[in-house]
Design a protein around this motif. Structure first.
Motif, mmCIF file in Angstrom:
data_model
loop_
_atom_site.group_PDB
_atom_site.id
_atom_site.type_symbol
_atom_site.label_atom_id
_atom_site.label_comp_id
_atom_site.label_asym_id
_atom_site.label_seq_id
_atom_site.Cartn_x
_atom_site.Cartn_y
_atom_site.Cartn_z
ATOM 1 N N ASP A 179 13.201 40.072 -55.456
ATOM 2 C CA ASP A 179 12.028 39.741 -54.803
ATOM 3 C C ASP A 179 11.799 40.875 -53.778
ATOM 4 O O ASP A 179 10.563 41.217 -53.704
ATOM 5 N N GLU A 180 12.900 41.155 -53.007
ATOM 6 C CA GLU A 180 12.619 42.153 -51.848
ATOM 7 C C GLU A 180 12.344 43.693 -52.604
ATOM 8 O O GLU A 180 11.901 44.468 -51.780
ATOM 9 N N HIS A 181 13.179 43.729 -53.764
ATOM 10 C CA HIS A 181 13.268 45.506 -54.211
ATOM 11 C C HIS A 181 12.378 45.542 -55.419
ATOM 12 O O HIS A 181 11.905 46.676 -55.793
ATOM 13 N N LEU A 182 12.481 44.572 -56.399
ATOM 14 C CA LEU A 182 12.144 44.988 -57.785
ATOM 15 C C LEU A 182 10.781 44.261 -58.328
ATOM 16 O O LEU A 182 10.138 44.736 -59.394
ATOM 17 N N ARG A 183 10.450 43.075 -57.803
ATOM 18 C CA ARG A 183 9.512 42.328 -58.517
ATOM 19 C C ARG A 183 8.198 43.178 -58.498
ATOM 20 O O ARG A 183 7.675 43.389 -59.634
ATOM 21 N N ASP A 184 7.746 43.691 -57.552
ATOM 22 C CA ASP A 184 6.430 44.389 -57.567
ATOM 23 C C ASP A 184 6.512 45.555 -58.484
ATOM 24 O O ASP A 184 5.484 46.312 -58.963
ATOM 25 N N VAL A 185 7.774 45.815 -58.866
ATOM 26 C CA VAL A 185 7.874 47.178 -59.571
ATOM 27 C C VAL A 185 7.819 46.909 -61.175
ATOM 28 O O VAL A 185 7.171 47.541 -62.024
ATOM 29 N N VAL A 186 8.453 45.778 -61.665
ATOM 30 C CA VAL A 186 8.623 45.526 -62.986
ATOM 31 C C VAL A 186 7.906 44.248 -63.442
ATOM 32 O O VAL A 186 7.863 44.312 -64.971
ATOM 33 N N HIS A 187 7.968 43.320 -62.602
ATOM 34 C CA HIS A 187 7.508 41.851 -63.179
ATOM 35 C C HIS A 187 6.056 41.807 -63.839
ATOM 36 O O HIS A 187 6.088 41.221 -64.737
#
Length: 330
Positions: free
Chosen positions: A319-327
């Motif tokens: 949630d802090e590092h990756l969600r905005d990039v890949v989800h």
């Protein structure tokens, strides 16, 4: 090793399998003898599912699997899943004809030295193929002829997976699932479980990021997709480091590694156990380039399931590092 039913194939397989893209090519080079040795190491440690494809090394992976299994008695042979469709030239939906599907299947039969394939998966075809009645009719015909025992799909996106799962003849779906790629948990895994479709989780270590062994100075050979496909120049960028920018992935992997260290596990073993703990997953299929890596992978089957706190910690990293990039992408 724990076994689970592989969907509509009706077969039980160990929860940790072996992906064989590495021994075909596109990664750090593995010699023929070493490839055979690592397949043998997997079998000796209870692996009962091997995953390959006709384009891994243009058939080299299938041929090496056949060589490794040449002396294995029929009743002791592992389940071998292969893939077809990426040989389409040009790579477009119109190439998925009954004649081409038959040709690809027959080539794999020869490479694997068998009379019937355990499982053929459509290999991340153009999206419209997943909804093409004619493709499924052709696959059904190959099953009726005895050339295939079952068929499934390998997909890039959750939408593709859901389209395929709705088909009555689909036995399995293969999808990228790891601590850096959580989206399938929301709909794909529940839909597959409800339909009785097996789930093979590929790229479970995010192309090695989740081994915790890489850093900013790590280099990859020019023929390694982790070097040449970081921007999706050759195939879907989501296949390389799960679509996560390398430097960001290093930071996230370090945080997952810190959670793993809390129970004395390696980052890789912990990350594979995370996949196995997701409801609906049948088998995780990490690759390997050595017998030592095979041993590390198989250790995940012996690791105790992750605690609620550990699962929550991994989710926070996402949630802090990756969600905005890949989800939103896959």
């Amino acid at each position: 090793m724990e076994s689970r039913r592989l969907g509509r194939t009706g077969r039980d397989v160990g929860v940790v399998g072996l992906g064989t893209w590495q021994i075909g090519g596109g990664w750090t080079a593995v010699g023929d003898d070493d490839a055979v040795a690592l397949v043998h190491a997997a079998l000796e440690r209870g692996v009962t599912l091997l995953d390959t494809a006709d384009v891994y090394g243009d058939g080299r992976s299938e041929q090496l699997v056949a060589r490794a299994l040449a002396d294995v008695p029929t009743g002791e042979r592992p389940f071998v899943a292969t893939k077809a469709g990426r040989r389409a030239d040009p790579f477009e939906a119109a190439q998925y004809t009954p004649d081409n599907l038959r040709g690809w299947v027959q080539r794999s039969l020869g490479n694997l030295r068998v009379e019937r394939l355990d499982l053929v998966q459509l290999h991340c075809p153009p999206p419209t193929v997943y909804g093409d009645d004619g493709v499924y009719d052709a696959l059904d015909a190959l099953v009726e002829e005895g050339l295939l025992a079952a068929y499934g799909v390998s997909v890039e996106t959750c939408e593709e997976a859901l389209t395929a799962i709705a088909r009555p003849g689909i036995a399995t779906v293969q999808i990228i699932l790891n601590a850096f790629r959580r989206k399938p948990i929301e709909q794909v895994l529940p839909a597959a479980a409800a339909a009785g479709v097996g789930v093979l989780a590929r790229v479970p270590l995010a192309s090695g990021l989740l081994t915790g062994k890489f850093d900013e100075s790590t280099t990859f050979g020019e023929d390694d997709h982790r070097h040449f496909n970081r921007d999706g120049a050759v195939f879907d960028v989501g296949e390389t480091f799960s679509g996560v920018p390398y430097e960001l992935g290093l930071r996230a992997a370090a945080e997952v590694g810190a959670v793993a260290a809390g129970r004395g596990a390696s980052t890789a073993t912990f990350a594979l156990r995370w996949v196995l703990d997701q409801p609906g997953v049948t088998c995780v299929i990490p690759g390997a380039s050595s017998a030592a890596q095979v041993r590390s992978n198989v250790a995940a089957a012996q690791l105790e399931p992750l605690t609620a706190d550990e699962l929550a910690a991994v989710e926070r990293v996402y949630d802090e590092h990756l969600r905005d990039v890949v989800h939103h992408r896959w």
